[in-house]
Design a protein around this motif. Sequence first.
Motif, short mmCIF file in Angstrom:
data_model
loop_
_atom_site.label_atom_id
_atom_site.label_comp_id
_atom_site.label_asym_id
_atom_site.label_seq_id
_atom_site.Cartn_x
_atom_site.Cartn_y
_atom_site.Cartn_z
N THR A 191 0.81 -1.23 0.00
CA THR A 191 0.00 0.00 0.00
C THR A 191 0.84 1.27 0.00
O THR A 191 0.35 2.34 -0.38
CB THR A 191 -0.94 0.01 1.22
OG1 THR A 191 -0.16 -0.17 2.42
CG2 THR A 191 -1.96 -1.12 1.12
N ASP A 192 2.10 1.17 0.43
CA ASP A 192 2.93 2.38 0.46
C ASP A 192 3.25 2.89 -0.94
O ASP A 192 3.70 4.03 -1.12
CB ASP A 192 4.22 2.13 1.23
CG ASP A 192 5.01 0.93 0.71
OD1 ASP A 192 4.37 -0.05 0.29
OD2 ASP A 192 6.25 0.98 0.74
N LEU A 193 3.00 2.06 -1.96
CA LEU A 193 3.25 2.48 -3.34
C LEU A 193 1.98 3.00 -4.03
O LEU A 193 2.02 3.39 -5.19
CB LEU A 193 3.81 1.32 -4.15
CG LEU A 193 5.30 0.99 -3.96
CD1 LEU A 193 5.66 -0.26 -4.73
CD2 LEU A 193 6.16 2.16 -4.41
N ASN A 194 0.87 2.97 -3.32
CA ASN A 194 -0.39 3.38 -3.94
C ASN A 194 -0.42 4.89 -4.17
O ASN A 194 0.32 5.65 -3.55
CB ASN A 194 -1.56 2.98 -3.05
CG ASN A 194 -2.79 2.60 -3.85
OD1 ASN A 194 -2.89 2.94 -5.03
ND2 ASN A 194 -3.71 1.91 -3.23
N MET A 195 -1.27 5.32 -5.07
CA MET A 195 -1.48 6.75 -5.32
C MET A 195 -2.91 6.93 -5.79
O MET A 195 -3.51 6.03 -6.40
CB MET A 195 -0.48 7.29 -6.35
CG MET A 195 -0.49 6.58 -7.69
SD MET A 195 0.82 7.14 -8.82
CE MET A 195 0.45 8.88 -8.99
N LYS A 196 -3.48 8.10 -5.51
CA LYS A 196 -4.88 8.35 -5.82
C LYS A 196 -5.08 9.19 -7.07
O LYS A 196 -6.20 9.42 -7.50
CB LYS A 196 -5.56 9.02 -4.63
CG LYS A 196 -5.62 8.14 -3.38
CD LYS A 196 -6.35 8.83 -2.25
CE LYS A 196 -6.43 7.94 -1.01
NZ LYS A 196 -7.16 8.61 0.11
N THR A 197 -3.99 9.71 -7.63
CA THR A 197 -4.10 10.54 -8.83
C THR A 197 -3.39 9.87 -9.99
O THR A 197 -2.58 8.97 -9.81
CB THR A 197 -3.50 11.93 -8.60
OG1 THR A 197 -2.13 11.79 -8.21
CG2 THR A 197 -4.26 12.67 -7.51
N CYS A 198 -3.69 10.34 -11.19
CA CYS A 198 -3.09 9.80 -12.41
C CYS A 198 -2.68 10.95 -13.32
O CYS A 198 -3.49 11.83 -13.61
CB CYS A 198 -4.08 8.88 -13.13
SG CYS A 198 -3.47 8.18 -14.68
N ASP A 199 -1.41 10.96 -13.75
CA ASP A 199 -0.91 12.02 -14.63
C ASP A 199 -1.24 11.76 -16.10
O ASP A 199 -1.07 12.63 -16.94
CB ASP A 199 0.62 12.13 -14.51
CG ASP A 199 1.08 12.39 -13.09
OD1 ASP A 199 0.33 13.06 -12.35
OD2 ASP A 199 2.17 11.93 -12.72
N ILE A 200 -1.65 10.54 -16.41
CA ILE A 200 -1.90 10.13 -17.79
C ILE A 200 -3.38 10.29 -18.12
O ILE A 200 -4.24 10.04 -17.27
CB ILE A 200 -1.47 8.66 -17.99
CG1 ILE A 200 0.02 8.50 -17.66
CG2 ILE A 200 -1.74 8.19 -19.42
CD1 ILE A 200 0.48 7.06 -17.58
#
Length: 367
Positions: free
Chosen positions: A113-122
Amino acid sequence: ARNSQFGWSLAHRVASHGNVEALELFRKFGSELFSAEDSLGRLPVHIAGIRGQKNVVTYLTKADSSMSRRLDKFGSRNASYLMRGYPNALRKKHKYKKTKQATSGNWNTWEATDLNMKTCDITQVSKKITMEEIVSNFLIVGQPVMVRGGASAWMQQSDWTRDAIIKHHGHIEVHVGQIPFPEYFTGSAKKTTLKEFIMSHNEGWWKDNYHTIIQQFGSPFIMYTDRADKILEVPMKDFPLEGSHLSTNETDFLWERHTAFVNRKPFEVDLGPPLSGAPPTYALDKWNALFFGKRRWFLWPQKDAVFSSLPAYSIHKGGLAGLAEPLQCIQEPGDVLYIPELWASMNINLKESVGITRECGMNYLAL
């Protein structure tokens, strides 16, 4: 000389990479190279605009002011491409759209989970997008796109369960290592069977010991194989002719059927536990479909592209030292990611993940 596939002259290529010094050298031999059109009526200055090479656009328009007014076959000037903000426009943070998945396929679901992210640049689009829209909005201008749910109806979403892969394909011999195809790049490949490799990913043991694994080895092993014909159970030679064997019917998202794609490379099946992945590489246009698991992508445009044989997680743990800021996005099961030619890409699995990749040249004459 022109590239027979893309219709680009050497000046188009140089402009794409932002090399003003090389263009100055070309100019000494005559400016006609700067007036050469590709198959879409684009001059080198148009390509520079598409690729965000402002220094090249400035240089070429100063050398010949008429170039700022020249239109390509889409009626666009170089400035109109630059005003789209490529590739910086892609850096807008958008909340990523999670694709619903009916089942985990019995693959391990423990998540880093420490690698998760809630936004997307693509840029993200729905699977309802047409191939024509993909071509005009992304392929032609060389921009990546995440098609949410683009592979949700493919047979692998139901057929590639953990038990089924072990039962039907567990006997296949594969090479595993800290990077894809280690037998070619580092020579430190381990030969095993697909079943033995999958069985080594015991969820409870992995959850309790993954920090120790990372400290001792730097990155867990991942499996990439181009022997996809053994797993897909379809004749590879029929793919370009018969359309998408990855699809359940003709209304699905058919990357394979479209004439935009040529010189298709063998399919690559990837499978790996959390924190395994692929380091930065770049090549032809390619797409990646994820069937199970969860994956974080890092993309760099041509001017920032790099190639590395270090494990992906080690690069990330080192803070991406020495690398330009990448575009990042989470890929969920059923999502398809398109990566343009010569864009560098790196990925890290957050869960045990199973996917497929294919490189393919882009036939601009068919667009």
